[in-house]
Scaffold this motif. Sequence first.
Motif, PDB file in Angstrom:
ATOM      1  N   LEU B  95       0.820  -1.208   0.000  1.00 34.72           N
ATOM      2  CA  LEU B  95       0.000   0.000   0.000  1.00 34.72           C
ATOM      3  C   LEU B  95       0.858   1.264   0.000  1.00 34.72           C
ATOM      4  N   SER B  96       2.153   1.091   0.227  1.00 36.09           N
ATOM      5  CA  SER B  96       3.056   2.241   0.192  1.00 36.09           C
ATOM      6  C   SER B  96       4.372   1.801  -0.428  1.00 36.09           C
ATOM      7  N   ASN B 119      10.760   1.210 -13.975  1.00 34.41           N
ATOM      8  CA  ASN B 119      11.057   2.574 -13.530  1.00 34.41           C
ATOM      9  C   ASN B 119       9.925   3.152 -12.679  1.00 34.41           C
ATOM     10  N   TYR B 120       8.690   2.902 -13.127  1.00 31.67           N
ATOM     11  CA  TYR B 120       7.548   3.452 -12.400  1.00 31.67           C
ATOM     12  C   TYR B 120       6.483   2.387 -12.198  1.00 31.67           C
ATOM     13  N   MET B 121       5.864   2.440 -11.030  1.00 30.74           N
ATOM     14  CA  MET B 121       4.680   1.615 -10.765  1.00 30.74           C
ATOM     15  C   MET B 121       3.535   2.597 -10.520  1.00 30.74           C
ATOM     16  N   ILE B 122       2.467   2.444 -11.283  1.00 32.33           N
ATOM     17  CA  ILE B 122       1.342   3.379 -11.151  1.00 32.33           C
ATOM     18  C   ILE B 122       0.117   2.617 -10.660  1.00 32.33           C
ATOM     19  N   TRP B 123      -0.408   3.050  -9.530  1.00 32.78           N
ATOM     20  CA  TRP B 123      -1.598   2.407  -8.956  1.00 32.78           C
ATOM     21  C   TRP B 123      -2.825   3.239  -9.298  1.00 32.78           C
ATOM     22  N   ILE B 124      -3.844   2.589  -9.791  1.00 35.93           N
ATOM     23  CA  ILE B 124      -5.101   3.283 -10.089  1.00 35.93           C
ATOM     24  C   ILE B 124      -6.167   2.755  -9.135  1.00 35.93           C
ATOM     25  N   ASP B 125      -6.843   3.674  -8.472  1.00 36.31           N
ATOM     26  CA  ASP B 125      -7.916   3.285  -7.553  1.00 36.31           C
ATOM     27  C   ASP B 125      -9.188   4.037  -7.946  1.00 36.31           C
ATOM     28  N   GLY B 126     -10.267   3.334  -8.120  1.00 42.40           N
ATOM     29  CA  GLY B 126     -11.530   4.002  -8.434  1.00 42.40           C
ATOM     30  C   GLY B 126     -12.459   3.088  -9.204  1.00 42.40           C
ATOM     31  N   ARG B 127     -13.542   3.661  -9.663  1.00 42.96           N
ATOM     32  CA  ARG B 127     -14.533   2.850 -10.390  1.00 42.96           C
ATOM     33  C   ARG B 127     -15.476   3.743 -11.186  1.00 42.96           C
ATOM     34  N   THR B 128     -16.240   3.088 -12.044  1.00 39.90           N
ATOM     35  CA  THR B 128     -17.308   3.754 -12.785  1.00 39.90           C
ATOM     36  C   THR B 128     -18.614   3.139 -12.325  1.00 39.90           C
ATOM     37  N   GLN B 129     -19.568   3.980 -11.971  1.00 41.20           N
ATOM     38  CA  GLN B 129     -20.846   3.422 -11.529  1.00 41.20           C
ATOM     39  C   GLN B 129     -22.022   4.276 -12.010  1.00 41.20           C
ATOM     40  N   ASP B 130     -23.149   3.608 -12.162  1.00 45.70           N
ATOM     41  CA  ASP B 130     -24.369   4.322 -12.537  1.00 45.70           C
ATOM     42  C   ASP B 130     -24.912   5.022 -11.298  1.00 45.70           C
ATOM     43  N   THR B 153     -33.415   6.993 -18.958  1.00 48.20           N
ATOM     44  CA  THR B 153     -32.172   7.766 -18.873  1.00 48.20           C
ATOM     45  C   THR B 153     -31.477   7.440 -17.561  1.00 48.20           C
ATOM     46  N   TRP B 154     -30.162   7.463 -17.569  1.00 43.26           N
ATOM     47  CA  TRP B 154     -29.411   7.197 -16.344  1.00 43.26           C
ATOM     48  C   TRP B 154     -28.075   7.948 -16.370  1.00 43.26           C
ATOM     49  N   GLY B 155     -27.616   8.216 -15.194  1.00 41.00           N
ATOM     50  CA  GLY B 155     -26.347   8.941 -15.081  1.00 41.00           C
ATOM     51  C   GLY B 155     -25.211   7.976 -14.763  1.00 41.00           C
ATOM     52  N   THR B 156     -24.019   8.313 -15.179  1.00 47.05           N
ATOM     53  CA  THR B 156     -22.836   7.489 -14.890  1.00 47.05           C
ATOM     54  C   THR B 156     -21.734   8.407 -14.394  1.00 47.05           C
ATOM     55  N   GLU B 157     -20.986   7.905 -13.431  1.00 49.07           N
ATOM     56  CA  GLU B 157     -19.916   8.718 -12.860  1.00 49.07           C
ATOM     57  C   GLU B 157     -18.651   7.881 -12.735  1.00 49.07           C
ATOM     58  N   SER B 158     -17.541   8.435 -13.160  1.00 45.73           N
ATOM     59  CA  SER B 158     -16.240   7.759 -12.998  1.00 45.73           C
ATOM     60  C   SER B 158     -15.371   8.592 -12.072  1.00 45.73           C
ATOM     61  N   GLU B 159     -14.709   7.915 -11.154  1.00 44.20           N
ATOM     62  CA  GLU B 159     -13.794   8.613 -10.260  1.00 44.20           C
ATOM     63  C   GLU B 159     -12.560   7.746 -10.069  1.00 44.20           C
ATOM     64  N   TYR B 160     -11.432   8.213 -10.531  1.00 45.04           N
ATOM     65  CA  TYR B 160     -10.189   7.430 -10.441  1.00 45.04           C
ATOM     66  C   TYR B 160      -9.056   8.300  -9.914  1.00 45.04           C
ATOM     67  N   GLU B 161      -8.169   7.667  -9.173  1.00 45.48           N
ATOM     68  CA  GLU B 161      -6.970   8.362  -8.693  1.00 45.48           C
ATOM     69  C   GLU B 161      -5.754   7.527  -9.044  1.00 45.48           C
ATOM     70  N   ALA B 162      -4.757   8.158  -9.605  1.00 43.38           N
ATOM     71  CA  ALA B 162      -3.508   7.460  -9.945  1.00 43.38           C
ATOM     72  C   ALA B 162      -2.410   7.911  -8.986  1.00 43.38           C
ATOM     73  N   THR B 163      -1.692   6.949  -8.450  1.00 41.73           N
ATOM     74  CA  THR B 163      -0.556   7.255  -7.566  1.00 41.73           C
ATOM     75  C   THR B 163       0.702   6.709  -8.232  1.00 41.73           C
ATOM     76  N   ILE B 164       1.702   7.579  -8.370  1.00 37.31           N
ATOM     77  CA  ILE B 164       2.915   7.186  -9.110  1.00 37.31           C
ATOM     78  C   ILE B 164       4.065   6.935  -8.139  1.00 37.31           C
ATOM     79  N   TRP B 165       4.649   5.738  -8.258  1.00 42.68           N
ATOM     80  CA  TRP B 165       5.818   5.398  -7.453  1.00 42.68           C
ATOM     81  C   TRP B 165       7.031   5.337  -8.381  1.00 42.68           C
ATOM     82  N   ASN B 166       8.076   6.052  -7.993  1.00 37.94           N
ATOM     83  CA  ASN B 166       9.320   6.008  -8.764  1.00 37.94           C
ATOM     84  C   ASN B 166      10.202   4.917  -8.162  1.00 37.94           C
ATOM     85  N   PHE B 167      10.500   3.898  -8.953  1.00 36.71           N
ATOM     86  CA  PHE B 167      11.268   2.760  -8.443  1.00 36.71           C
ATOM     87  C   PHE B 167      12.752   3.078  -8.302  1.00 36.71           C
ATOM     88  N   ASP B 168      13.261   3.983  -9.158  1.00 38.20           N
ATOM     89  CA  ASP B 168      14.690   4.319  -9.079  1.00 38.20           C
ATOM     90  C   ASP B 168      14.992   5.065  -7.767  1.00 38.20           C
TER      91      ASP B 168
END
Lengths: 230, 219
Positions: B95-96, B119-130, B153-168
């Motif tokens: 997680l870290s 070089n980089y590990m990128i973690w994406i956390d989130g989802r798309t939901q109606d 009719t329906w609404g959809t929402e996406s919310e994602y967060e990317a966290t970048i880890w530098n391996f070097d």
Amino acid sequence: MVGRLLDSMTLGRKAQRLLTLIILLVLAACTSREVIVEGTFPTPLVDPVPVSVGVLFTQEFKEHELVDDATGRGEVSWRVSTGWAQVEFWSTLFPAFFQNVVFIESYEDLQAYDVDAVLIPQVADVQYAIPLYTNVKVYEIWMRYNLALVEPEQIVDAENAAISLENVQPFAEWPLTAYGKTPTAFMQSDIDAVNLAAVMALRDAGANFITSFLRVPGVMDWIENPEEAQ
Amino acid sequence: MKRALLSVLMLGGLLGGCVTANVDEMTFDAPVAGMVDGSIVILGRRHAPDYDTEPDFIDCIGNHISRGSESISVIQERQFVDALYPWFEPRTAPLSIESVGRLMMLPSVANKLEDLDLNYMIWIDGRTQDTNSSGSMTCGVGPTGAGCFGFGTWGTESEYEATIWNFDDGAEVGKMSALTSGQSYMPAVVVPIPIIAPVQDTACDSLGTQLLQYLSAGS
């Protein structure tokens, strides 16, 4: 009833038969689901534990299945066969995790191979949840195992030249839990989703086994001294 | 008939574009030069009890970056997680970046990560939901045919967060997020015509572009 309904329609005899078959298939599909868990499992990336282990999959383990019969209107019966996948998964994991592994199939195997201990995994419980019952958009599978490490001599029934698991006293015995889930997805059937959740649960069981094995009471003593710890 | 169909398609095109996107970026340590002959991996977080970050969204981000830069090699998520099994399962995933340091103490893991030249590990956390839905539709089947009538009719929402880890450097170097929403429609006159707002695709483009800019900085 289906026949009367079809008679009321202006359809040819062949078309009626085909439609009857389709309706019956749809009705059958609505009332029961059968999943034979299948998947591909990776070899774990671990530094092997320096012991020689015999692995005994019991018949019950090899043929394990979860059966849940529908009890009310709108419910669906489920039969989830995990046995094949259990054997496939653990047969990949154990040889990578222990330095030397032999699979014990018979009394003769026990006599032929010199192993430090015999590992016996057993499935104690499997439960599932699907969005229809939980209103959460994920399919879930829980598994609970009982694992035991026993001296090879303990399971030898010399009189009958057979393997016997009666009155076995394991020198290490522990429960192992696992959980797998998969979200609902467009065009994914219940069966595919439950299969995927079961594969995730198996992978989780392996992760739990690998990360907890050395903390099981009695295991470290045995690894340090495989000949005497029992 | 042709004119009506054309009108519906044009309306669909217009409504399909009804997506709002909002991208936030927070970078601690922007790279001064773009990546050269290195590789990155993009992984989805899967430890929340009620959702998983969708694997196809992770693939979409990876493809976006691969298309945008030839010098960045993107390791497929499934391939990476299988190669390092069981260390990136929901139960065991770090997680870290500090947890990765502990993981690197295992010789087999350290060797594998070195082989991958990460070089980089990128973690994406989130989802798309109606979100909300309204309207009604009635469908029927008769001896002469089948059809539907109504409007949904329906609404959809996406919310994602990317966290970048530098391996070097062994450090977390940035966070980015994308929040998109849109409204989808389904009118039905005999045949239902779904007009789907490309909410998740927009989130993928937004986040993918931001990540690509970060990784290609200065090159």
